[in-house]
Design an enzyme around this catalytic site. Structure first.
Site, PDB file in Angstrom:
ATOM      1  N   VAL A  43      -4.066   7.178  -1.614  1.00  0.00           N
ATOM      2  CA  VAL A  43      -3.649   6.058  -2.461  1.00  0.00           C
ATOM      3  C   VAL A  43      -3.213   4.844  -1.657  1.00  0.00           C
ATOM      4  CG1 VAL A  43      -3.013   7.504  -4.406  1.00  0.00           C
ATOM      5  CG2 VAL A  43      -1.305   7.012  -2.650  1.00  0.00           C
ATOM      6  N   GLY A  44      -3.168   4.953  -0.322  1.00  0.00           N
ATOM      7  CA  GLY A  44      -2.769   3.811   0.483  1.00  0.00           C
ATOM      8  C   GLY A  44      -2.621   4.176   1.935  1.00  0.00           C
ATOM      9  N   SER A  45      -2.506   3.143   2.760  1.00  0.00           N
ATOM     10  CA  SER A  45      -2.292   3.371   4.187  1.00  0.00           C
ATOM     11  C   SER A  45      -1.458   2.239   4.734  1.00  0.00           C
ATOM     12  CB  SER A  45      -3.633   3.451   4.927  1.00  0.00           C
ATOM     13  OG  SER A  45      -4.360   2.250   4.769  1.00  0.00           O
ATOM     14  N   SER A  85       1.066   0.957   8.575  1.00  0.00           N
ATOM     15  CA  SER A  85       1.072   0.873  10.025  1.00  0.00           C
ATOM     16  C   SER A  85       1.143   2.234  10.697  1.00  0.00           C
ATOM     17  CB  SER A  85       2.267   0.027  10.481  1.00  0.00           C
ATOM     18  OG  SER A  85       2.210  -1.263   9.930  1.00  0.00           O
ATOM     19  N   PHE A  86       1.880   3.167  10.105  1.00  0.00           N
ATOM     20  CA  PHE A  86       2.141   4.422  10.787  1.00  0.00           C
ATOM     21  C   PHE A  86       1.583   5.640  10.078  1.00  0.00           C
ATOM     22  CE2 PHE A  86       5.810   1.747  12.129  1.00  0.00           C
ATOM     23  CZ  PHE A  86       5.407   1.591  13.447  1.00  0.00           C
ATOM     24  N   GLY A  87       0.838   5.456   8.999  1.00  0.00           N
ATOM     25  CA  GLY A  87       0.325   6.638   8.338  1.00  0.00           C
ATOM     26  C   GLY A  87      -0.449   6.340   7.081  1.00  0.00           C
ATOM     27  N   THR A  88      -0.823   7.432   6.409  1.00  0.00           N
ATOM     28  CA  THR A  88      -1.632   7.366   5.204  1.00  0.00           C
ATOM     29  C   THR A  88      -0.893   8.068   4.079  1.00  0.00           C
ATOM     30  OG1 THR A  88      -3.608   7.473   6.588  1.00  0.00           O
ATOM     31  CG2 THR A  88      -3.903   7.871   4.240  1.00  0.00           C
ATOM     32  N   LYS A  94       3.381  10.827   2.504  1.00  0.00           N
ATOM     33  CA  LYS A  94       3.053   9.901   3.588  1.00  0.00           C
ATOM     34  C   LYS A  94       2.917  10.703   4.877  1.00  0.00           C
ATOM     35  CE  LYS A  94       4.818   5.824   6.024  1.00  0.00           C
ATOM     36  NZ  LYS A  94       5.931   4.846   6.088  1.00  0.00           N
ATOM     37  N   ASP A 136      10.939  -5.146   6.445  1.00  0.00           N
ATOM     38  CA  ASP A 136       9.511  -5.260   6.127  1.00  0.00           C
ATOM     39  C   ASP A 136       9.301  -5.400   4.615  1.00  0.00           C
ATOM     40  OD1 ASP A 136       6.878  -5.512   6.809  1.00  0.00           O
ATOM     41  OD2 ASP A 136       6.478  -3.372   6.952  1.00  0.00           O
TER      42      ASP A 136
END
Length: 956
Positions: free
Chosen positions: A657-659, A661-664, A680, A788
């Site tokens: 469902v998304g990705s 900087s540090f993972g998916t 995540k 962020d």
């Protein structure tokens, strides 16, 4: 001639008698009126019977010549029922008072038959329906009071024929529509009241024709537009003006200062702009000036000149200009305002400087409200001279120094709000002299020492918030309704407060309190909220009364608690072994010693072997990732790699469902709980990923807020190939990220939302995010900077409620280590995301709450323009900020996201105004200098205020 008049009058009486209109007509009319009064109240009119002469009946007044009823006054008798149409048969009636009763139904049309009527009072009843047009037949009317009923529809055009009216009062009803221009014919009118209705439209031009007007009240309606610049010239006799809670725009007409007899000017809760005219100093009789909750001021400097001019208003009693944009140093001249001033409010502005040391000159002052400004310096000692002072409200400034003991002289003081400043030293024990004190809030300062016992002996105290040590006398404040002591350094056990059975809210969170949780809290019958989280409480949590409701009680962040209901997710309490029999104690001791030695040897051997294995594995892991944590001890339970692999169907791309900087992120179904979650999975090959993992765990483990994404658990494991595996498991947000809603054209069709976000939905989301940042920055046990903030990190649930996520870059600001922080991340580190990161981050600045506010400001501009800060339109010095600033206010509709305007919104100047205000909040968050930016709390409050105005507009 006189003889002729007498003959004609006598003939008229004979004619009336011949037609049946006699005092008997009046008697029957009144008896019919009585019959329509509710049965339970008729006894009040017991004298209305044939045993008493008509003119001796209660409330009845008769003429001396003809004996007919000329006055009926039954006001305030609490009569119910309906008004009988027979009232119209009292043909000689001059004055009718039915006020302060409970009459329902409608005003009978027959009232229009009373052609001699001069005074009609039907105020404060429960009448419904419309204002009868037949009232226009009462051509001799001088006073017409229909206020505080439930009258509806509009104001009849025909009332413009009542040219002798002096007072017209329709206030406090449900009257709709616009005011007819025929009201301009009422040139004798001196008092006009339409306050608290639903009348709309521009300020009625007809009113400008009423040059005799002395009292004007149109408070709380829907009047809009600006006032004529010659307002004061057209209405020179006005003495009191009440226009608050409307939608009036533009500036204050300078000609208002020409109204020499003006005593009261109230225009609060409008959308007025510009400056507050210093010419008000010429209005010598001015007593009340209420201009709060508008947009006066430039937001820079020089907005407070009018205060110098008000020195000339020697009758001044009230000045309220709070919640505007007034900026500049607080002038010392305020100490020279009229000695009659009892109320002074400049709160929620941008006023700097310090409180003048001679503030004690305002000897009759009862309320001083300067909260939420930029004030510095100490509290003047001269405050102690203001013996009538009942409220001092100075919270959320930058004031410092000690709290002067002279405040103890204020024996009438009821409210003292000094919290969120930098006051230091000890709390003066002389505050205990304030025996009428109800609400004391002095937390979030730099105060030290114990709370004086004298304060805890104030009998009236119902709310308390401060620092120091919890005194044993707290339980003697039997009137206490709320205890707010969160965010301090209290330690030790909670004193016995079992006698405070009237307490409703208790917040002792974010302290160092210890001991067990008192069981008597379970029995507080009025308790609405108990927050004991983030302390050092230990032992068993009660499982009865209030502790059966996890939404009422919060106890998270106390690692040594056990038991309680399942929702608390605490470990079970160990059952204590029964005491040993004394005669076996010697033998048991020997056995226990032997067993203990054996266990100790086994443990020592196990620890040695484990340490050796752990050391070898750590050495191996350091070769691939030198930031791997040794353990994950944050959660009570974790989940295995295998469980997550099965739940995501082998981390299939169809579940992605998304990705970031540090993972998916994957969507997963946990079969044991039958719950959909978001997983995540960290990319441990990415430099800084492990630190991101730990930062997120530490940030989210002890914080709770309805608009934070909930971290359910974590996985620290090994995958099927023997590689380290880290994952975070969150509650699943079915409506995805804000980013996909703002930029659907960039999404795959299958993930594209079916519609666009409305203006109010975007405003709700903005309020949610601002509220979270305020919580993180101020109300956590330690301030947290998210670092962020951007649309892809704002997730939306079923109801489009926003939840802030991705705390991989978050920093606990009180534990900041600059070197380790800058070493842990590369371009995605403290700089956050290009376009959203604060400018100081690019110059090596430390992470701060001000940086978050900057990112939020950019987010706000993006939400309502629909343009990313990295849009190809922007480059060099031309940014999203400049693009927005150049369009305000005239071209605001040119830059707004067009999908907002096409979502069924009734576009007009009120919508344009709403959008302008939102953009201005965003720009104030995006100020270049960190110290000039709004605080998250201020941004949240302004957005909530805008939302309330929009809701009111949208309902109409």
């Amino acid at each position: 001639m006189i003889k002729l008049f007498v003959i004609l009058s006598f003939s008229a009486l004979l004619l009336l008698e011949a037609c049946g209109f006699t005092d008997e007509t009046d008697r029957q009319a009144l008896l019919e009126f009585k019959s329509q009064v509710s049965e339970g109240k008729r006894f009040v009119l017991s004298s209305w019977n044939h045993s008493f002469p008509l003119c001796n009946w209660k409330g009845v007044r008769c003429g001396h010549k003809h004996g007919r009823v000329t006055g009926l006054d039954v006001g305030g008798l609490q009569l119910g029922g309906v008004i009988s149409p027979s009232i119209g048969n009292l043909s000689f009636l001059v004055s009718l008072n039915l006020s302060d009763n409970s009459f329902g139904g409608t005003i009978p049309l027959e009232v229009g038959n009373l052609f001699r009527l001069r005074h009609l009072f039907v105020r404060s009843n429960a009448l419904r329906g419309e204002i009868p047009t037949s009232l226009s037949n009462c051509s001799r009317l001088l006073e017409l009071y229909l206020d505080f009923n439930h009258l509806e529809e509009g104001v009849p055009w025909e009332l413009g024929s009542l040219t002798k009216l002096v007072t017209l009062n329709f206030g406090g009803n449900n009257i709709k529509g616009t005011l007819p221009s025929s009201l301009g014919n009422l040139t004798s009118l001196r008092n006009l009241v339409f306050g608290v209705n639903n009348i709309e439209g521009a300020f009625p031009p007809a009113i400008y024709n009423l040059s005799s007007l002395e009292f004007l009240n149109i408070f709380e309606n829907g009047f809009a537009g600006s006032l004529k610049h010659d307002f004061g010239t057209l209405l020179p006799n006005l003495q009191e003006i009440y226009m608050g809670k409307n939608y009036i725009t533009g500036s204050i007409p300078t000609t208002l200062s020409n109204i020499s007899n003006l005593r009261a000017l109230r225009m609060e809760y409008n959308s007025l702009t510009g400056s507050i005219p210093p010419s008000f100093g010429k209005v010598r009789n001015l007593q009340h000036l209420g201009l709060d909750v508008n947009y006066f001021g430039s937001g820079y400097f020089g907005d407070l000149e009018f205060l110098d001019a008000l020195i000339n208003c020697t009758q001044l009693q009230e000045v309220d200009v709070g919640d505007n944009r007034l900026a500049g140093e607080l002038p010392t001249s305020i100490v020279n305002l009229s000695a009659n001033v009892i109320y002074l409010s400049l709160q929620k502005n941008l006023i700097s400087g310090s409180i003048p040391r001679d503030i004690g000159n305002l000897i009759r002052l009862q309320t001083l409200w300067l909260a939420q400004n930029l004030l510095t310096g100490p509290l003047p000692n001269s405050l102690g001279k203001l013996s009538d002072l009942g409220a001092i409200v100075l919270y959320s400034n930058r004031m410092s120094g000690e709290i002067p003991p002279s405040i103890g002289n204020l024996t009438m003081l009821e409210i003292l709000y000094l919290y969120n400043n930098s006051f230091e030293g000890m709390v003066p024990f002389r505050l205990g002299n304030c025996r009428h004190l109800l609400d004391l809030r002095i937390g979030y300062n730099k105060l030290n020492g114990a709370i004086p016992k004298e304060i805890m002996q104030i009998p009236t105290l119902v709310r308390l918030s401060m620092g120091g040590q919890l005194p044993q006398t707290l339980g003697k404040c039997l009137s206490m309704e709320a205890i707010y002591l969160q965010g301090n350094s209290f330690n030790g056990a909670i004193p016995d407060v079992s006698g405070l059975m009237g307490v409703q809210r208790v917040d002792l969170s974010n302290n160092n309190l210890s001991g067990s949780i008192p069981r008597y809290f379970a029995n507080f019958s009025l308790l609405e909220y108990l927050n004991l989280s983030i302390n050092n409480f230990e032992g068993r949590v009660p499982s009865e009364g209030n502790f059966l409701n996890a939404t009422k009680v919060s106890i998270s962040g106390n690692k040594n608690l056990c038991g309680g209901i399942r929702e608390f997710q605490l470990k079970p309490c160990l059952v204590q072994a029964p005491p040993l029999d004394i005669k076996h104690s010697s033998h048991v001791k020997k056995v226990a010693i032997g067993v203990s030695l054996g266990i100790a040897l086994l443990l020592l051997l196990s620890v040695s072997l484990f340490s050796l294995c752990w050391f070898n594995k750590r050495k191996k892991n350091q070769q691939t990732n030198n930031t791997t944590p040794s353990t994950l001890d944050i959660f009570h339970e974790t989940i295995s790699y295998g469980d997550l692999r099965n739940a995501t169907n082998g981390f299939a791309s169809s579940n992605m469902v998304g990705s970031g900087s540090f993972g998916t992120v994957f969507k997963a179904l946990l079969p044991a709980e039958n719950k959909v979650v978001a997983v995540k999975v960290l990319n441990l090959k990415r430099h800084g990923a492990m630190r991101s993992f730990m930062a997120e765990c530490k940030s989210l483990k002890d914080i709770k807020h309805r608009n934070l994404v909930k971290l359910l658990t974590a996985c620290s494991s090994i995958d099927f190939q023997g590689n380290e595996f880290r994952a975070l498991i969150y509650e699943f947000m079915p409506n995805g990220s804000l980013d996909m809603w703002l930029h659907p054209e960039e999404m795959e069709e299958i993930r594209r939302p079916s519609r666009t976000l409305t203006l109010i939905e975007r405003l709700n989301i903005a309020v949610d995010v601002a509220s979270v940042l305020d919580y993180l920055h101020v109300h956590c046990h330690e301030p947290i900077a998210h670092c962020d903030v951007k649309p892809s990190n704002i997730l939306l649930d079923d109801d489009l409620t926003a939840h802030v996520s991705d705390f991989g870059l978050a920093r606990l600001l009180l534990k900041f280590d600059q070197e380790s922080f800058f070493n842990q991340l590369s371009s995605a580190g403290v700089r956050g995301t290009i376009g959203y990161a604060a400018p100081e981050y690019g110059m090596g600045g430390q992470p701060s709450i001000h940086g978050d506010v900057y990112s939020f400001g950019v987010l706000l501009l993006e939400m309502f323009t629909g343009k990313r800060p990295t849009n190809e339109l922007f480059g060099g010095n031309f940014t999203l900020n400049n693009y927005t600033k150049l369009a305000l206010p005239e071209k605001v509709l040119d830059i707004v996201d067009k999908s907002i305007l096409h979502s069924g919104l009734r576009v007009g100047f009120l919508v344009a105004e709403c959008l302008t205000l939102i953009f201005e909040v965003g720009l104030r968050c995006c100020e270049e200098s960190p110290v000039n930016r709004l605080a998250a709390s201020e941004a949240a409050k302004e957005l909530i205020s805008i939302r309330e105005r929009f809701f009111k507009t949208n309902r109409r």
